[in-house]
Design an enzyme around this catalytic site. Sequence first.
Site, short mmCIF file in Angstrom:
data_model
loop_
_atom_site.label_atom_id
_atom_site.label_comp_id
_atom_site.label_asym_id
_atom_site.label_seq_id
_atom_site.Cartn_x
_atom_site.Cartn_y
_atom_site.Cartn_z
N GLY A 1 2.73 -0.86 4.35
CA GLY A 1 2.58 0.32 3.82
C GLY A 1 4.35 0.78 4.05
O GLY A 1 4.74 0.47 2.05
N GLY A 2 4.93 1.62 4.60
CA GLY A 2 6.55 2.17 4.57
C GLY A 2 7.26 1.42 3.24
O GLY A 2 8.29 1.90 1.99
N ASN B 1 0.80 -1.45 -0.24
CA ASN B 1 0.25 -0.35 0.02
C ASN B 1 0.69 1.50 0.18
O ASN B 1 1.95 1.16 0.87
CB ASN B 1 -0.71 0.07 1.28
CG ASN B 1 -1.78 1.35 1.60
OD1 ASN B 1 -2.00 1.81 0.52
ND2 ASN B 1 -2.66 1.94 2.65
N TRP B 2 0.97 2.25 -1.04
CA TRP B 2 1.87 2.99 -1.18
C TRP B 2 1.45 3.72 -0.47
O TRP B 2 1.85 4.92 -0.81
CB TRP B 2 2.32 3.84 -2.59
CG TRP B 2 2.73 2.38 -3.93
CD1 TRP B 2 3.06 1.13 -3.22
CD2 TRP B 2 3.32 2.09 -4.84
NE1 TRP B 2 3.83 0.35 -4.14
CE2 TRP B 2 4.39 1.03 -5.26
CE3 TRP B 2 3.39 2.99 -6.12
CZ2 TRP B 2 4.53 0.78 -6.23
CZ3 TRP B 2 4.37 2.62 -7.55
CH2 TRP B 2 4.68 1.84 -6.70
N GLU C 1 -7.12 4.49 7.97
CA GLU C 1 -6.55 5.95 7.49
C GLU C 1 -8.29 6.57 6.66
O GLU C 1 -8.13 8.22 6.99
CB GLU C 1 -5.28 6.17 6.72
CG GLU C 1 -4.03 5.54 7.32
CD GLU C 1 -2.96 5.21 6.83
OE1 GLU C 1 -2.99 4.84 5.48
OE2 GLU C 1 -2.15 4.91 7.64
N GLU D 1 -4.87 -4.81 11.11
CA GLU D 1 -3.87 -3.98 11.23
C GLU D 1 -3.80 -2.75 12.23
O GLU D 1 -4.67 -2.25 12.78
CB GLU D 1 -3.92 -3.14 9.95
CG GLU D 1 -3.54 -3.85 8.53
CD GLU D 1 -3.28 -2.50 7.72
OE1 GLU D 1 -2.33 -2.21 7.51
OE2 GLU D 1 -4.16 -2.30 7.45
#
Length: 262
Positions: A238-239, A16-17, A106, A173
């Site tokens: 993510g990161g 997930n960018w 988010e 998550e």
Amino acid sequence: MGDNTQTFRRPMLAGNWKMNGTYDQAVHLVKSLSRPLSLEDTIDRIICPPFVYLEAVGRTLVQESVDIVLGAQDCAVTANGARTGDVSASMIRDIGCGVVIIGHSERRQHHGEDATILTAKLLQAYEAGLQVILCVGETQSQRAEGQASAHVLQQIAALLPHIRVDQTTLAYEPIWAIGTGLTATPEDAETMHSNIRHYLQENLAEWSKMRILYGGSVNAGNAASLAQMPGIDGFLVGGASLDADAFVVIGQVLATAKKQKE
Ligand code: PGA
């Protein structure tokens, strides 16, 4: 729990960018993922760039023959119409995506996405023929109060009547672990995955096919200890998914863990 269905769940690694990078960086990142990988054909890999880079990333995946499925980070609640700024599931499918993330914390937090909105998005995604990565997770205070499982199961329960097993992957998550460098211990993650699976077993036909990913500060260093847990079927990253080397290593970790679990 008598879960002897592990081998039927193919590991999944989804990147997930989020809202990161430039056009050039997006294309470069895909090209960096194109190197030949030994074990990776035993897992499903997905990358979810920002909407505006989907077409370029999709084209590069094809040009470079990279075996990664294109995914989007969100979709609209309706198929089309007067919804300025939104992108529909059918458009996402049209541009070449196979997957969409729904219910990321988010989105829940910054965009007020509740069960009603998420249900509409889920139905749109299914209707468009997309696979869904459906995210759930508790806050730090919910965990501290011993409410982590209750909250996560409630999030699932709110959508359960609409969930299609063959088009859905769950991603657990914990919110306190997302982008913080704090990761759930493999044991805590496994406990939650097990609780989720028990719940699905009682409430959903074909429950055993459902993959459950872990997400929250997964990186090349901590992936192995998480991946060896029997209930963890993959990761939503993510990161670390913005780093081609890390993404490749995490994929190899999942493939190796799958072999060991078999
Ligand atoms: P992170 O993000 O890996 O940067 O913690 C995970 C996610 O939000 O999906």
